[in-house]
Design a protein around this motif. Structure first.
Motif, PDB file in Angstrom:
ATOM      1  N   SER A 102       0.835  -1.203   0.000  1.00  0.00           N
ATOM      2  CA  SER A 102       0.000   0.000   0.000  1.00  0.00           C
ATOM      3  C   SER A 102       0.870   1.253   0.000  1.00  0.00           C
ATOM      4  CB  SER A 102      -0.925  -0.011   1.220  1.00  0.00           C
ATOM      5  OG  SER A 102      -0.143  -0.006   2.407  1.00  0.00           O
ATOM      6  N   ASN A 103       2.149   1.086  -0.161  1.00  0.00           N
ATOM      7  CA  ASN A 103       3.081   2.215  -0.141  1.00  0.00           C
ATOM      8  C   ASN A 103       3.055   2.965   1.186  1.00  0.00           C
ATOM      9  OD1 ASN A 103       4.381   2.095  -2.700  1.00  0.00           O
ATOM     10  ND2 ASN A 103       2.435   2.673  -3.615  1.00  0.00           N
ATOM     11  N   GLY A 104       2.782   2.248   2.260  1.00  0.00           N
ATOM     12  CA  GLY A 104       2.936   2.877   3.567  1.00  0.00           C
ATOM     13  C   GLY A 104       1.691   3.056   4.401  1.00  0.00           C
ATOM     14  N   SER A 105       0.539   2.584   3.948  1.00  0.00           N
ATOM     15  CA  SER A 105      -0.658   2.680   4.800  1.00  0.00           C
ATOM     16  C   SER A 105      -0.358   1.970   6.119  1.00  0.00           C
ATOM     17  CB  SER A 105      -1.869   2.016   4.135  1.00  0.00           C
ATOM     18  OG  SER A 105      -2.092   2.573   2.867  1.00  0.00           O
ATOM     19  N   LYS A 106      -0.635   2.683   7.217  1.00  0.00           N
ATOM     20  CA  LYS A 106      -0.223   2.162   8.524  1.00  0.00           C
ATOM     21  C   LYS A 106      -1.303   1.241   9.083  1.00  0.00           C
ATOM     22  CE  LYS A 106       1.108   4.179  13.019  1.00  0.00           C
ATOM     23  NZ  LYS A 106       2.398   3.537  13.226  1.00  0.00           N
ATOM     24  N   LEU A 107      -0.863   0.124   9.661  1.00  0.00           N
ATOM     25  CA  LEU A 107      -1.805  -0.727  10.388  1.00  0.00           C
ATOM     26  C   LEU A 107      -1.972  -0.142  11.783  1.00  0.00           C
ATOM     27  CD1 LEU A 107      -0.681  -4.395   9.524  1.00  0.00           C
ATOM     28  CD2 LEU A 107      -2.489  -3.050   8.459  1.00  0.00           C
ATOM     29  N   LEU A 108      -3.210   0.063  12.194  1.00  0.00           N
ATOM     30  CA  LEU A 108      -3.494   0.532  13.548  1.00  0.00           C
ATOM     31  C   LEU A 108      -4.047  -0.648  14.331  1.00  0.00           C
ATOM     32  CD1 LEU A 108      -5.253   3.968  12.880  1.00  0.00           C
ATOM     33  CD2 LEU A 108      -2.817   3.499  13.205  1.00  0.00           C
ATOM     34  N   VAL A 109      -3.322  -1.036  15.355  1.00  0.00           N
ATOM     35  CA  VAL A 109      -3.636  -2.266  16.069  1.00  0.00           C
ATOM     36  C   VAL A 109      -4.578  -1.985  17.240  1.00  0.00           C
ATOM     37  CG1 VAL A 109      -2.617  -4.068  17.503  1.00  0.00           C
ATOM     38  CG2 VAL A 109      -1.494  -3.368  15.389  1.00  0.00           C
ATOM     39  N   ALA A 110      -5.691  -2.695  17.276  1.00  0.00           N
ATOM     40  CA  ALA A 110      -6.643  -2.556  18.377  1.00  0.00           C
ATOM     41  C   ALA A 110      -6.492  -3.748  19.321  1.00  0.00           C
ATOM     42  CB  ALA A 110      -8.068  -2.512  17.834  1.00  0.00           C
ATOM     43  N   PRO A 111      -6.539  -3.489  20.628  1.00  0.00           N
ATOM     44  CA  PRO A 111      -6.489  -4.610  21.570  1.00  0.00           C
ATOM     45  C   PRO A 111      -7.711  -5.493  21.351  1.00  0.00           C
ATOM     46  CG  PRO A 111      -7.097  -2.570  22.706  1.00  0.00           C
ATOM     47  CD  PRO A 111      -6.743  -2.192  21.297  1.00  0.00           C
ATOM     48  N   SER A 112      -7.539  -6.810  21.505  1.00  0.00           N
ATOM     49  CA  SER A 112      -8.669  -7.700  21.237  1.00  0.00           C
ATOM     50  C   SER A 112      -8.629  -8.901  22.157  1.00  0.00           C
ATOM     51  CB  SER A 112      -8.638  -8.171  19.783  1.00  0.00           C
ATOM     52  OG  SER A 112      -7.561  -9.063  19.580  1.00  0.00           O
ATOM     53  N   GLU A 113      -9.787  -9.519  22.296  1.00  0.00           N
ATOM     54  CA  GLU A 113      -9.917 -10.742  23.084  1.00  0.00           C
ATOM     55  C   GLU A 113      -9.744 -11.910  22.110  1.00  0.00           C
ATOM     56  OE1 GLU A 113     -10.182 -12.079  26.760  1.00  0.00           O
ATOM     57  OE2 GLU A 113     -11.100 -10.105  26.496  1.00  0.00           O
ATOM     58  N   GLY A 114      -8.562 -12.537  22.124  1.00  0.00           N
ATOM     59  CA  GLY A 114      -8.348 -13.668  21.218  1.00  0.00           C
ATOM     60  C   GLY A 114      -8.485 -13.314  19.752  1.00  0.00           C
ATOM     61  N   GLY A 115      -8.187 -12.061  19.402  1.00  0.00           N
ATOM     62  CA  GLY A 115      -8.172 -11.699  17.987  1.00  0.00           C
ATOM     63  C   GLY A 115      -9.472 -11.145  17.450  1.00  0.00           C
ATOM     64  N   LYS A 116     -10.497 -11.064  18.281  1.00  0.00           N
ATOM     65  CA  LYS A 116     -11.798 -10.582  17.802  1.00  0.00           C
ATOM     66  C   LYS A 116     -11.941  -9.084  18.005  1.00  0.00           C
ATOM     67  CE  LYS A 116     -15.700 -13.771  17.817  1.00  0.00           C
ATOM     68  NZ  LYS A 116     -16.897 -14.179  18.543  1.00  0.00           N
ATOM     69  N   LEU A 117     -12.174  -8.366  16.920  1.00  0.00           N
ATOM     70  CA  LEU A 117     -12.431  -6.928  17.021  1.00  0.00           C
ATOM     71  C   LEU A 117     -13.870  -6.690  17.476  1.00  0.00           C
ATOM     72  CD1 LEU A 117     -10.865  -5.374  13.781  1.00  0.00           C
ATOM     73  CD2 LEU A 117     -10.092  -5.056  16.131  1.00  0.00           C
ATOM     74  N   THR A 118     -14.076  -5.567  18.145  1.00  0.00           N
ATOM     75  CA  THR A 118     -15.429  -5.172  18.526  1.00  0.00           C
ATOM     76  C   THR A 118     -15.719  -3.785  17.942  1.00  0.00           C
ATOM     77  OG1 THR A 118     -14.645  -4.074  20.524  1.00  0.00           O
ATOM     78  CG2 THR A 118     -15.281  -6.404  20.733  1.00  0.00           C
ATOM     79  N   PRO A 119     -16.993  -3.444  17.813  1.00  0.00           N
ATOM     80  CA  PRO A 119     -17.333  -2.093  17.333  1.00  0.00           C
ATOM     81  C   PRO A 119     -16.712  -1.019  18.223  1.00  0.00           C
ATOM     82  CG  PRO A 119     -19.292  -3.487  17.355  1.00  0.00           C
ATOM     83  CD  PRO A 119     -18.204  -4.276  18.016  1.00  0.00           C
ATOM     84  N   GLU A 120     -16.687  -1.262  19.524  1.00  0.00           N
ATOM     85  CA  GLU A 120     -16.135  -0.271  20.455  1.00  0.00           C
ATOM     86  C   GLU A 120     -14.643  -0.068  20.207  1.00  0.00           C
ATOM     87  OE1 GLU A 120     -17.909  -3.095  21.567  1.00  0.00           O
ATOM     88  OE2 GLU A 120     -19.730  -1.878  21.392  1.00  0.00           O
ATOM     89  N   ALA A 121     -13.926  -1.175  20.046  1.00  0.00           N
ATOM     90  CA  ALA A 121     -12.476  -1.072  19.814  1.00  0.00           C
ATOM     91  C   ALA A 121     -12.189  -0.348  18.499  1.00  0.00           C
ATOM     92  CB  ALA A 121     -11.846  -2.465  19.805  1.00  0.00           C
ATOM     93  N   ILE A 122     -13.000  -0.646  17.488  1.00  0.00           N
ATOM     94  CA  ILE A 122     -12.813   0.013  16.189  1.00  0.00           C
ATOM     95  C   ILE A 122     -13.065   1.515  16.320  1.00  0.00           C
ATOM     96  CG2 ILE A 122     -13.806   0.256  13.863  1.00  0.00           C
ATOM     97  CD1 ILE A 122     -14.366  -2.839  14.058  1.00  0.00           C
ATOM     98  N   ARG A 123     -14.165   1.835  17.000  1.00  0.00           N
ATOM     99  CA  ARG A 123     -14.501   3.254  17.167  1.00  0.00           C
ATOM    100  C   ARG A 123     -13.393   3.989  17.917  1.00  0.00           C
ATOM    101  NH1 ARG A 123     -19.181   5.820  16.754  1.00  0.00           N
ATOM    102  NH2 ARG A 123     -20.420   3.917  16.797  1.00  0.00           N
ATOM    103  N   ALA A 124     -12.888   3.349  18.976  1.00  0.00           N
ATOM    104  CA  ALA A 124     -11.856   4.006  19.781  1.00  0.00           C
ATOM    105  C   ALA A 124     -10.614   4.312  18.937  1.00  0.00           C
ATOM    106  CB  ALA A 124     -11.491   3.123  20.977  1.00  0.00           C
ATOM    107  N   VAL A 125     -10.195   3.339  18.142  1.00  0.00           N
ATOM    108  CA  VAL A 125      -8.997   3.554  17.322  1.00  0.00           C
ATOM    109  C   VAL A 125      -9.273   4.571  16.215  1.00  0.00           C
ATOM    110  CG1 VAL A 125      -7.366   2.460  15.735  1.00  0.00           C
ATOM    111  CG2 VAL A 125      -8.064   1.270  17.820  1.00  0.00           C
ATOM    112  N   ALA A 126     -10.446   4.436  15.585  1.00  0.00           N
ATOM    113  CA  ALA A 126     -10.746   5.294  14.428  1.00  0.00           C
ATOM    114  C   ALA A 126     -10.927   6.754  14.814  1.00  0.00           C
ATOM    115  CB  ALA A 126     -12.002   4.783  13.715  1.00  0.00           C
ATOM    116  N   THR A 127     -11.351   6.996  16.041  1.00  0.00           N
ATOM    117  CA  THR A 127     -11.656   8.373  16.426  1.00  0.00           C
ATOM    118  C   THR A 127     -10.623   8.978  17.381  1.00  0.00           C
ATOM    119  OG1 THR A 127     -13.066   7.603  18.240  1.00  0.00           O
ATOM    120  CG2 THR A 127     -14.144   8.018  16.136  1.00  0.00           C
ATOM    121  N   ALA A 128      -9.572   8.221  17.683  1.00  0.00           N
ATOM    122  CA  ALA A 128      -8.575   8.709  18.639  1.00  0.00           C
ATOM    123  C   ALA A 128      -7.884   9.977  18.126  1.00  0.00           C
ATOM    124  CB  ALA A 128      -7.543   7.629  18.929  1.00  0.00           C
TER     125      ALA A 128
END
Ligand SMILES: *Cc1c(COP(=O)(O)O)cnc(C)c1O
Length: 354
Positions: A102-128
């Protein structure tokens, strides 16, 4: 050459299933146009459209790292970012390929329970952050089933895609074991993807019983613009494409894709049921697909290796066992018996680690 006893260290220790093999053999008669202009590739693409009940765009790549990386690259610009779980294969096991392609698109890592993302975790990272100094969130990627063998329920996927729509994020699904998730939930591929709001799916063929190959399905066709050029530039356009596409015809038209996955899942449950509750062994994650993770002290892992078993411990420190289309139930039982023995004998003299 004699073959070694089966191991369950990885589902890609397995061979090629008969349905995929037969289609490869059938494709190996005479000549056919190159670079995907052949009848096998058209038939495989149509088989995906039939299975997913929609007119999606279909592409083929050699492996999952390329499929994921190129799919993600097509969903964002270099100044965008991709939200993933801390256990995601794209983050932990692709050597930076998503960022590279992607020529540098950064991965933003969200904490997860066994690898499962949640809407809350996504929102927190996306709006930080929303300032100009931070890459703008544009994509979410979920792994279905997760790297720990857990399956997102349809409701969970729908909740994730609702947040994505609200925040203007594209939704990608890493389905390296997509078939196992379908077999586990017993739902249609369409319900688990575009009807739940998934824009792009990487559907794994290798772990499902093929020699090699992953399909990239764009349900949102606009996002597929120029994807063929992206694949070619990345060295992922097979000249003898029919040998990458024909096995998919064998897998999809025969139903082997789902049978294979169902068998792997059943073998995982078979192991789990036999070792549940044993002293000193802990099944680390709910067994919902074809993986069983067992936590135990180092001495017990060594004892298991002494009995000839191979396994990896790179996820969460426990022993990982993965079951493929050809897993032998008797061999699963042997593993269970060895685990039982190790649990009972070792418990009397192995001291827990301080
Ligand atoms: C195996 C796997 C892949 C693909 O890996 P390759 O070795 O590049 O084919 C992608 N995602 C997940 C979750 C996997 O387990």
């Amino acid at each position: 050459m004699t073959s070694e006893p089966q191991q369950f260290a990885s589902d890609n220790y397995s061979g090629i299933c008969p349905e995929a093999w037969a289609a490869m053999e059938e494709a190996n008669h005479g000549h056919a146009p190159a670079y995907g202009d052949d009848l096998w590739t058209a038939r495989a693409s149509d088989a995906f459209r039939t299975l997913f009940e929609t007119d999606c765009e279909v592409f083929f790549a050699f492996n999952g790292t390329a499929a994921n990386s190129l799919a993600l690259a097509s969903l964002c610009q270099s100044y965008h970012s991709v939200i993933c779980s801390d256990a995601a294969h794209v983050e932990t096991d692709e050597c930076g390929a998503p960022e590279f392609f992607s020529n540098g698109s950064k991965l933003l890592v969200a904490p997860s329970e066994g690898g499962k993302l949640t809407p809350e975790a996504i929102r927190a990272v996306a709006t930080a952050r929303s300032d100009i100094h931070f890459p703008k969130a544009r994509v979410v990627t979920v792994t279905q089933p997760t790297e720990t063998g857990q399956v997102y329920e349809l409701d969970e996927l729908r909740a994730i895609s609702a947040v994505c729509r609200e925040l203007g994020l594209n939704l990608h699904m890493d389905g390296a074991r997509f078939a196992n998730a379908c077999a586990s939930l017993g739902c249609s591929p369409a319900d688990m993807t575009w009807r739940a709001g998934v824009d792009v799916l990487c559907f794994g063929g290798t772990k499902n019983g093929m020699a090699a190959g992953e399909a990239i399905l764009f349900f949102n066709r606009k996002l597929a613009e120029d994807f063929d050029y992206r694949c070619k530039q990345a060295g992922q356009l097979a000249s003898k494409m029919r040998f990458l596409s024909a096995p998919w015809v064998g897998m999809l038209e025969s139903g082997a894709w789902l049978r294979n996955a169902g068998h792997g899942n059943a073998c995982a449950r078979r192991l789990q049921q036999q070792i549940a509750g044993l002293p000193g062994l802990e099944v680390m994650f709910p067994v919902q697909a074809n993986a069983v993770f067992v936590r135990m002290v180092e001495q017990r892992m060594a004892a298991l290796r002494d009995r000839g078993w191979r396994f990896y411990t790179f996820i969460g420190g426990g022993a990982r066992f993965m079951f493929a289309w050809d897993a032998e139930p008797q061999r699963v039982d042997q593993l269970a018996a060895d685990l039982r023995q190790i649990a009972s004998v070792a418990a009397t003299f192995i001291q827990p680690r301080a």
